[in-house]
Scaffold this motif. Structure first.
Motif, short mmCIF file in Angstrom:
data_model
loop_
_atom_site.label_atom_id
_atom_site.label_comp_id
_atom_site.label_asym_id
_atom_site.label_seq_id
_atom_site.Cartn_x
_atom_site.Cartn_y
_atom_site.Cartn_z
N ILE A 78 14.99 1.12 8.83
CA ILE A 78 14.94 2.18 7.81
C ILE A 78 14.44 3.47 8.46
CG2 ILE A 78 14.00 2.89 5.58
CD1 ILE A 78 15.80 0.46 5.40
N PRO A 79 15.19 4.58 8.36
CA PRO A 79 14.74 5.84 8.96
C PRO A 79 13.61 6.47 8.15
CG PRO A 79 16.79 6.17 7.75
CD PRO A 79 16.51 4.70 7.71
N GLY A 80 12.71 7.14 8.85
CA GLY A 80 11.59 7.79 8.17
C GLY A 80 11.03 8.95 8.97
N TYR A 81 10.05 9.61 8.38
CA TYR A 81 9.34 10.71 9.02
C TYR A 81 7.93 10.25 9.36
CZ TYR A 81 12.96 13.81 7.03
OH TYR A 81 14.15 14.42 6.68
N ARG A 82 7.46 10.60 10.56
CA ARG A 82 6.07 10.29 10.92
C ARG A 82 5.20 11.53 10.70
NH1 ARG A 82 4.41 6.68 15.91
NH2 ARG A 82 5.01 5.21 14.27
N PHE A 83 4.10 11.32 9.98
CA PHE A 83 3.12 12.38 9.74
C PHE A 83 1.79 11.95 10.35
CE2 PHE A 83 6.28 13.55 6.70
CZ PHE A 83 6.10 14.90 6.44
N VAL A 84 1.13 12.88 11.03
CA VAL A 84 -0.17 12.60 11.65
C VAL A 84 -1.13 13.77 11.38
CG1 VAL A 84 0.86 11.22 13.50
CG2 VAL A 84 0.44 13.64 13.85
N PRO A 85 -2.43 13.48 11.26
CA PRO A 85 -3.40 14.58 11.11
C PRO A 85 -3.50 15.34 12.43
CG PRO A 85 -4.32 12.48 10.38
CD PRO A 85 -3.07 12.17 11.13
N PRO A 86 -3.30 16.64 12.45
CA PRO A 86 -3.42 17.41 13.69
C PRO A 86 -4.88 17.51 14.11
CG PRO A 86 -3.08 18.90 11.85
CD PRO A 86 -2.93 17.51 11.31
N SER A 87 -5.10 17.87 15.36
CA SER A 87 -6.47 17.96 15.88
C SER A 87 -7.30 18.98 15.12
CB SER A 87 -6.44 18.32 17.37
OG SER A 87 -5.77 19.55 17.59
N GLU A 88 -6.64 19.98 14.49
CA GLU A 88 -7.37 21.03 13.75
C GLU A 88 -8.15 20.46 12.56
OE1 GLU A 88 -4.18 21.24 14.56
OE2 GLU A 88 -4.26 22.77 16.14
N VAL A 89 -7.72 19.30 12.06
CA VAL A 89 -8.39 18.71 10.90
C VAL A 89 -9.87 18.44 11.19
CG1 VAL A 89 -8.50 16.67 9.39
CG2 VAL A 89 -6.29 17.71 9.93
N PHE A 90 -10.16 17.97 12.39
CA PHE A 90 -11.54 17.64 12.76
C PHE A 90 -12.10 18.58 13.82
CE2 PHE A 90 -9.58 13.59 11.42
CZ PHE A 90 -10.38 13.32 10.33
N ALA A 91 -11.46 19.74 13.97
CA ALA A 91 -11.89 20.68 15.00
C ALA A 91 -13.17 21.41 14.59
CB ALA A 91 -10.78 21.69 15.27
N ASN A 92 -13.89 21.91 15.59
CA ASN A 92 -15.09 22.69 15.37
C ASN A 92 -14.73 24.03 14.73
OD1 ASN A 92 -17.77 23.26 15.40
ND2 ASN A 92 -17.94 23.57 17.61
N LEU A 93 -15.69 24.68 14.11
CA LEU A 93 -15.40 25.94 13.41
C LEU A 93 -14.92 27.03 14.35
CD1 LEU A 93 -17.78 28.35 13.74
CD2 LEU A 93 -19.10 26.66 12.48
N THR A 94 -15.23 26.93 15.64
CA THR A 94 -14.73 27.93 16.59
C THR A 94 -13.22 27.82 16.76
OG1 THR A 94 -15.22 26.40 18.40
CG2 THR A 94 -16.89 28.06 17.89
#
Length: 480
Positions: free
Chosen positions: A291-307
């Motif tokens: 079955i074909p699908g799309y892969r979604f992942v949380p980017p590194s920015e989600v847990f990145a420091n405020l800088t």
């Protein structure tokens, strides 16, 4: 005349089919028609397949735990770098039905609790739940951090810990660390603070229980609201973080998503484990069981420091106290315990966290959280939620039990909560895919038929003209 009429009729029909087919392709009538049918079906409403799958997920869900066993406790107390060995998995079958459902606001919302039960799977595990793990003594660290600025109390606690040989590290079974054990230090404190619970476990009271009442949108008014969280425990926002943006409850609970997902979308999820909302972006196309699908992942920015990501400033608690990229201090929502969350092996975190612990080997394939989704229906084809539980450790002068330990984030265990679509659901999606191919390709079928008839028309026109020219050439011969 009759023959000519038939020939030109074929030509006209060919032209009409071509025009109709091209118009349908450009206007996307059939894809829109198919999408409208899916929008009506994918609603949290009694009797729909979407509701049944949401209420009781058909695919088996597994929770795997990987512990980090400390091999050099004495050296760590002397200031050396900890050396850990990953031990696991310890696998549990997870059952998570929605219960106590109640529809609200004319069927536009539904409230429910998500009860989770874990059953140990010995044949899928490294060993039994009685396996011993040496790790940080989380109750002791929590108590020392809590009372380190109260001179009289900390002396009493330190003396008790010396008398009972309570140290910075402890050895417990897998079952005790996960589901709870009676802790001597907490039991002693309970005599002066009766509200304290003297049992500690990383997932204590999490088995055969739920994380509170959710109110979800059903998707009746807007398909994009399907399974989106409206409130959790009666609140539409959190109160742990220092900014309104970080306190927002966004998206679904991660178990369901709305239909008709595009590659440009941002998928939002609320995780009570992380005490926050997060999001995932499209990474690439995948195929799961054909079955074909799309892969979604949380980017590194989600847990990145405020800088790196200023929007994350609100996750620095107390305000302004930021640990770095890739880690999240959740002590504010874990009864003050110095718990730090991250990806396994500090994947996508600052390099210093990896270097502080000997044995960390971050790897994208093994340690990344990923969700594979069927774009038309929003059904999850495959998913893996991977989180690591760590403890903030530092030397506390009034507690000799901390020795000369370095200030660090010490890994305790990481979990992999995974699911792969069941075969029965695969068959249903294959039928949907076949129907989708037929419906979507109708305009191209019309164009193809138009081209074929156009070819027939040209052939018939040529056949009609050939006899006339031949007759004209032979006429003088007959007259002579």
């Amino acid at each position: 005349m009759l023959k000519s009429c038939c020939i030109y009729s074929v030509g006209v029909i060919s032209l009409l089919l071509l025009i109709t087919g091209i118009s349908l392709v450009l206007s996307n009538v059939f894809p829109h028609f198919l999408q409208s049918l899916v929008k009506k079906e994918v609603v949290l409403k009694n009797g729909t397949e979407a509701f049944e799958a949401w209420e009781n997920p058909p695919a088996p869900i597994y929770m795997q735990f990987y512990f980090f066993n400390l091999t050099n406790p004495l050296e760590v107390l002397d200031g050396d770098r900890p050396a850990v060995v990953e031990i696991g998995p310890y696998t549990y079958r997870e059952y998570r039905p929605m219960e106590q459902e109640s529809f609200q606001d004319n069927g536009t919302k539904v409230s429910a609790v998500n009860t989770k039960t874990y059953i140990f799977q010995r044949n899928m595990s490294r060993g039994p739940e009685s396996d011993l793990i040496r790790t940080v003594n989380i109750p002791a660290v929590t108590v020392m951090e809590r009372f380190k600025d109260e001179p009289l109390v900390d002396n009493l606690i330190s003396s008790y810990m010396k008398a009972t040989d309570e140290g910075l590290f402890t050895t417990r079974t897998v079952g005790e660390l996960l589901w709870g054990y009676e802790d001597a230090l907490l039991k002693a404190l309970k005599t002066i603070k009766p509200e304290l619970d003297d049992v500690f476990g990383l997932f204590y009271k999490s088995n055969a229980s739920n994380d509170g009442e959710y109110v979800f949108f059903t998707g009746q008014q807007n398909y994009k609201d399907f399974a989106r969280v409206d409130t959790w425990n009666g609140e539409s926002s959190l109160n742990w973080w220092t900014s309104d943006e970080c306190n927002m409850i966004n998206g679904t609970n991660g178990a369901s998503f709305h239909p008709i997902i595009t590659k440009t979308e941002t998928l939002y999820m609320f995780s009570s484990d992380l005490c926050r909302s997060l999001y995932a972006l499209y990474e690439g196309d995948v195929t799961v069981k054909g079955i074909p699908g799309y892969r979604f992942v949380p980017p590194s920015e989600v847990f990145a420091n405020l800088t790196v990501n200023p929007a994350n400033a609100g996750f620095c608690v107390p305000a302004g106290n930021c640990l770095g990229s890739g880690v999240l201090n959740v002590s504010v929502c874990k009864q003050g315990a110095p718990i730090i969350m991250s990806s396994p092996h500090f994947y996508q975190a600052d390099e210093k966290f990896v270097e502080d612990i000997f044995g960390m080997k971050p790897n994208k394939e093994q340690h990344e959280t990923a969700i594979d989704i069927h774009p038309l229906t929003g059904i999850i084809l495959q998913a893996a939620k991977r989180l690591q539980i760590n403890v903030y450790m530092e030397q506390i002068p009034n507690f000799s039990q901390t020795g000369n330990v370095r200030t660090m984030i010490f890994p305790v265990v990481y979990l992999n909560e995974s699911v792969v679509i069941d075969n029965e659901s695969v068959v249903k999606l294959q039928v949907i895919a076949a129907e989708q191919n037929v419906v979507v390709n109708i305009p191209f079928m019309l164009i193809g038929l138009g081209i074929i008839l156009g070819g027939v028309f040209m052939f018939m026109m040529c056949r009609q003209k050939v006899p006339e020219s031949t007759t004209a050439e032979r006429q003088p011969l007959l007259s002579s």
